[in-house]
Motif scaffolding. Structure first.
Motif, PDB file in Angstrom:
ATOM      1  N   PHE A  13     -13.489  26.667  24.423  1.00 61.08           N
ATOM      2  CA  PHE A  13     -13.784  27.877  25.180  1.00 61.08           C
ATOM      3  C   PHE A  13     -15.295  28.112  25.242  1.00 61.08           C
ATOM      4  N   PRO A  14     -15.768  28.780  26.299  1.00 67.72           N
ATOM      5  CA  PRO A  14     -17.208  29.072  26.390  1.00 67.72           C
ATOM      6  C   PRO A  14     -17.615  30.150  25.391  1.00 67.72           C
ATOM      7  N   LYS A  15     -18.871  30.131  25.030  1.00 72.84           N
ATOM      8  CA  LYS A  15     -19.402  31.170  24.163  1.00 72.84           C
ATOM      9  C   LYS A  15     -19.618  32.449  24.966  1.00 72.84           C
ATOM     10  N   PRO A  16     -19.694  33.608  24.307  1.00 71.64           N
ATOM     11  CA  PRO A  16     -19.913  34.869  25.026  1.00 71.64           C
ATOM     12  C   PRO A  16     -21.153  34.802  25.913  1.00 71.64           C
ATOM     13  N   GLY A  17     -20.999  35.150  27.173  1.00 68.46           N
ATOM     14  CA  GLY A  17     -22.108  35.134  28.113  1.00 68.46           C
ATOM     15  C   GLY A  17     -22.361  33.790  28.773  1.00 68.46           C
ATOM     16  N   GLU A  18     -21.710  32.744  28.314  1.00 69.46           N
ATOM     17  CA  GLU A  18     -21.917  31.409  28.894  1.00 69.46           C
ATOM     18  C   GLU A  18     -21.217  31.302  30.246  1.00 69.46           C
ATOM     19  N   GLN A  19     -21.919  30.766  31.242  1.00 70.43           N
ATOM     20  CA  GLN A  19     -21.360  30.584  32.569  1.00 70.43           C
ATOM     21  C   GLN A  19     -20.645  29.235  32.655  1.00 70.43           C
ATOM     22  N   VAL A  20     -19.484  29.216  33.290  1.00 73.43           N
ATOM     23  CA  VAL A  20     -18.738  27.968  33.463  1.00 73.43           C
ATOM     24  C   VAL A  20     -18.694  27.621  34.948  1.00 73.43           C
ATOM     25  N   GLU A  21     -18.823  26.330  35.251  1.00 70.88           N
ATOM     26  CA  GLU A  21     -18.848  25.880  36.640  1.00 70.88           C
ATOM     27  C   GLU A  21     -17.454  25.566  37.180  1.00 70.88           C
ATOM     28  N   ARG A  22     -16.482  25.423  36.302  1.00 69.77           N
ATOM     29  CA  ARG A  22     -15.138  25.127  36.743  1.00 69.77           C
ATOM     30  C   ARG A  22     -14.143  25.838  35.841  1.00 69.77           C
ATOM     31  N   GLN A  23     -12.939  25.990  36.349  1.00 70.82           N
ATOM     32  CA  GLN A  23     -11.898  26.698  35.613  1.00 70.82           C
ATOM     33  C   GLN A  23     -11.556  25.972  34.311  1.00 70.82           C
ATOM     34  N   LEU A  24     -11.489  26.737  33.229  1.00 65.16           N
ATOM     35  CA  LEU A  24     -11.018  26.156  31.973  1.00 65.16           C
ATOM     36  C   LEU A  24      -9.578  25.707  32.152  1.00 65.16           C
ATOM     37  N   HIS A  25      -9.250  24.541  31.584  1.00 61.46           N
ATOM     38  CA  HIS A  25      -7.908  24.018  31.772  1.00 61.46           C
ATOM     39  C   HIS A  25      -7.458  23.280  30.528  1.00 61.46           C
ATOM     40  N   ASN A  26      -6.174  23.411  30.218  1.00 61.91           N
ATOM     41  CA  ASN A  26      -5.606  22.772  29.038  1.00 61.91           C
ATOM     42  C   ASN A  26      -5.791  21.260  29.056  1.00 61.91           C
ATOM     43  N   ALA A  27      -5.542  20.625  30.205  1.00 68.46           N
ATOM     44  CA  ALA A  27      -5.663  19.167  30.294  1.00 68.46           C
ATOM     45  C   ALA A  27      -7.125  18.726  30.238  1.00 68.46           C
ATOM     46  N   ARG A  28      -8.024  19.494  30.834  1.00 62.54           N
ATOM     47  CA  ARG A  28      -9.446  19.144  30.763  1.00 62.54           C
ATOM     48  C   ARG A  28      -9.899  19.087  29.308  1.00 62.54           C
ATOM     49  N   TYR A  29      -9.456  20.049  28.522  1.00 62.33           N
ATOM     50  CA  TYR A  29      -9.840  20.046  27.113  1.00 62.33           C
ATOM     51  C   TYR A  29      -9.190  18.888  26.374  1.00 62.33           C
ATOM     52  N   ALA A  30      -7.921  18.627  26.635  1.00 60.71           N
ATOM     53  CA  ALA A  30      -7.198  17.586  25.893  1.00 60.71           C
ATOM     54  C   ALA A  30      -7.862  16.221  26.037  1.00 60.71           C
ATOM     55  N   PHE A  31      -8.517  15.960  27.179  1.00 60.29           N
ATOM     56  CA  PHE A  31      -9.161  14.672  27.400  1.00 60.29           C
ATOM     57  C   PHE A  31     -10.675  14.722  27.191  1.00 60.29           C
ATOM     58  N   SER A  32     -11.137  15.785  26.551  1.00 62.34           N
ATOM     59  CA  SER A  32     -12.578  15.919  26.271  1.00 62.34           C
ATOM     60  C   SER A  32     -12.927  15.244  24.948  1.00 62.34           C
ATOM     61  N   PRO A  33     -14.205  14.922  24.747  1.00 61.28           N
ATOM     62  CA  PRO A  33     -14.632  14.356  23.457  1.00 61.28           C
ATOM     63  C   PRO A  33     -14.307  15.269  22.277  1.00 61.28           C
ATOM     64  N   ALA A  34     -14.427  16.587  22.474  1.00 61.58           N
ATOM     65  CA  ALA A  34     -14.144  17.528  21.382  1.00 61.58           C
ATOM     66  C   ALA A  34     -12.703  17.412  20.919  1.00 61.58           C
ATOM     67  N   ALA A  35     -11.762  17.313  21.860  1.00 66.06           N
ATOM     68  CA  ALA A  35     -10.350  17.208  21.496  1.00 66.06           C
ATOM     69  C   ALA A  35     -10.044  15.874  20.828  1.00 66.06           C
ATOM     70  N   ARG A  36     -10.686  14.817  21.274  1.00 67.34           N
ATOM     71  CA  ARG A  36     -10.446  13.506  20.671  1.00 67.34           C
ATOM     72  C   ARG A  36     -10.882  13.488  19.207  1.00 67.34           C
ATOM     73  N   GLU A  37     -11.924  14.239  18.891  1.00 63.92           N
ATOM     74  CA  GLU A  37     -12.381  14.332  17.504  1.00 63.92           C
ATOM     75  C   GLU A  37     -11.478  15.244  16.683  1.00 63.92           C
ATOM     76  N   LEU A  38     -10.938  16.267  17.317  1.00 60.19           N
ATOM     77  CA  LEU A  38     -10.168  17.274  16.588  1.00 60.19           C
ATOM     78  C   LEU A  38      -8.751  16.807  16.255  1.00 60.19           C
ATOM     79  N   TYR A  39      -8.063  16.226  17.225  1.00 64.57           N
ATOM     80  CA  TYR A  39      -6.648  15.908  17.046  1.00 64.57           C
ATOM     81  C   TYR A  39      -6.472  14.586  16.299  1.00 64.57           C
ATOM     82  N   LEU A  40      -5.656  14.625  15.245  1.00 65.63           N
ATOM     83  CA  LEU A  40      -5.195  13.406  14.613  1.00 65.63           C
ATOM     84  C   LEU A  40      -3.959  12.934  15.385  1.00 65.63           C
ATOM     85  N   GLY A  41      -3.911  11.675  15.780  1.00 63.28           N
ATOM     86  CA  GLY A  41      -2.839  11.217  16.662  1.00 63.28           C
ATOM     87  C   GLY A  41      -3.073  11.693  18.075  1.00 63.28           C
ATOM     88  N   TRP A  42      -4.307  11.496  18.564  1.00 58.63           N
ATOM     89  CA  TRP A  42      -4.673  12.002  19.890  1.00 58.63           C
ATOM     90  C   TRP A  42      -3.824  11.388  20.993  1.00 58.63           C
TER      91      TRP A  42
END
Length: 284
Positions: A151-180
């Motif tokens: 999620f964006p930080k307070p006041g941070e502008q986003v250029e595109r809609q946040l989406h569940n699938a966008r996050y799941a395939f992001s580098p952050a999610a790959r580091e977070l999930y065991l069994g990605w």
């Protein structure tokens, strides 16, 4: 002219036919699965009509034909629902809605009921509100802590809609999930189940086109796996909490039928030095 839904209906039938085990035959087969003649015979429809269905050139099947195809293909409940949605949309029975601004960040109003429910939650229960194609509409402070980079930080502008699938395939999610890999499989199958019948929706088309540029998504998407996820658990390697298990439940929102409230529960209490508020943020 064939619609996108007619083409997708044909592709879905073809892919599922290819998964079926053919009867024992003397001659070798060049392709896996049943032949069209074999599937048509199982469903009790003419080969010509079934062929036109797979080619996206036939009128949408009746309920009785859909029932027969579901039985012949051995579809799960989620797959059967998906097939019916593909068949229903062009007959006026679909639930999708068109977007006139596919490239802009358009955020639908978040359910008031979901927001009130989030305010009732006991910290550190994490909560996220998802829209009709998996777009993130709201989240609480516990979710922001649990899923770094989602999620964006307070006041941070986003250029595109946040989406569940966008996050799941992001580098952050790959580091977070065991069994990605399992997470990726589930997210793609859920996207098909939730919105795979909205193939003529510009907003959905933009999302899928973007995700297809990611090799791991492009590998999974043509399988046309369909599965809704209403509960389960994930193993995380959290930067603060270390390895832990998180359970989740997906709840329907009655005042906004296309939205879902996802709740995440931790198996252990938070460390004493971790403080989380009950604040709720929205995309709008």
């Amino acid at each position: 002219m064939r619609s996108g839904r007619q083409r997708e209906l044909g592709e879905f039938l073809r892919e599922r036919r290819g998964r079926l085990t053919p009867p024992v035959a003397d001659e070798p087969r060049r392709t896996p699965g049943l032949r069209r003649t074999e599937l048509a015979d199982l469903a009790g429809v003419s080969v010509g009509y079934y062929t036109r269905l797979e080619q996206g050139r036939a009128p949408h099947p009746s309920d009785s034909v859909l029932d027969a195809l579901i039985r012949a293909l051995g579809l799960t409940d989620d797959e059967a629902t998906h097939l019916r949605a593909l068949a229903a949309d062009d007959r006026g029975g679909g639930v999708g809605k068109e977007s006139s601004t596919a490239s802009a960040v358009v955020v639908e109003p978040v359910s008031e009921s979901a927001l009130r429910t989030m305010n009732f939650l006991v910290v550190p229960t994490a909560a996220v509100v998802l829209g009709r194609i998996g777009e993130v509409l709201a989240w609480n402070d516990a979710a922001d802590f649990l899923f770094p980079g989602r999620f964006p930080k307070p006041g941070e502008q986003v250029e595109r809609q946040l989406h569940n699938a966008r996050y799941a395939f992001s580098p952050a999610a790959r580091e977070l999930y065991l069994g990605w890999d399992e997470v990726a499989d589930d997210v793609v199958a859920h996207l098909r189940a939730a919105a795979g019948h909205l193939v003529d929706d510009p907003e959905y088309g933009v999302l899928v086109e973007e995700l297809l540029a990611i090799p791991e998504f492009a590998e999974r998407w043509p399988r046309r796996d369909v599965k809704r996820h209403v509960s389960g658990e994930r193993r995380l390697n959290h930067p603060v909490l270390g390895e832990l298990t998180v359970r989740h439940e997906v709840l329907a929102v009655l005042d906004a039928p296309d939205q879902y409230l996802v709740l995440y529960g931790l198996e252990n209490p938070l460390p004493a030095d971790v403080e989380i508020s009950g604040a709720v943020s929205t995309s709008g």
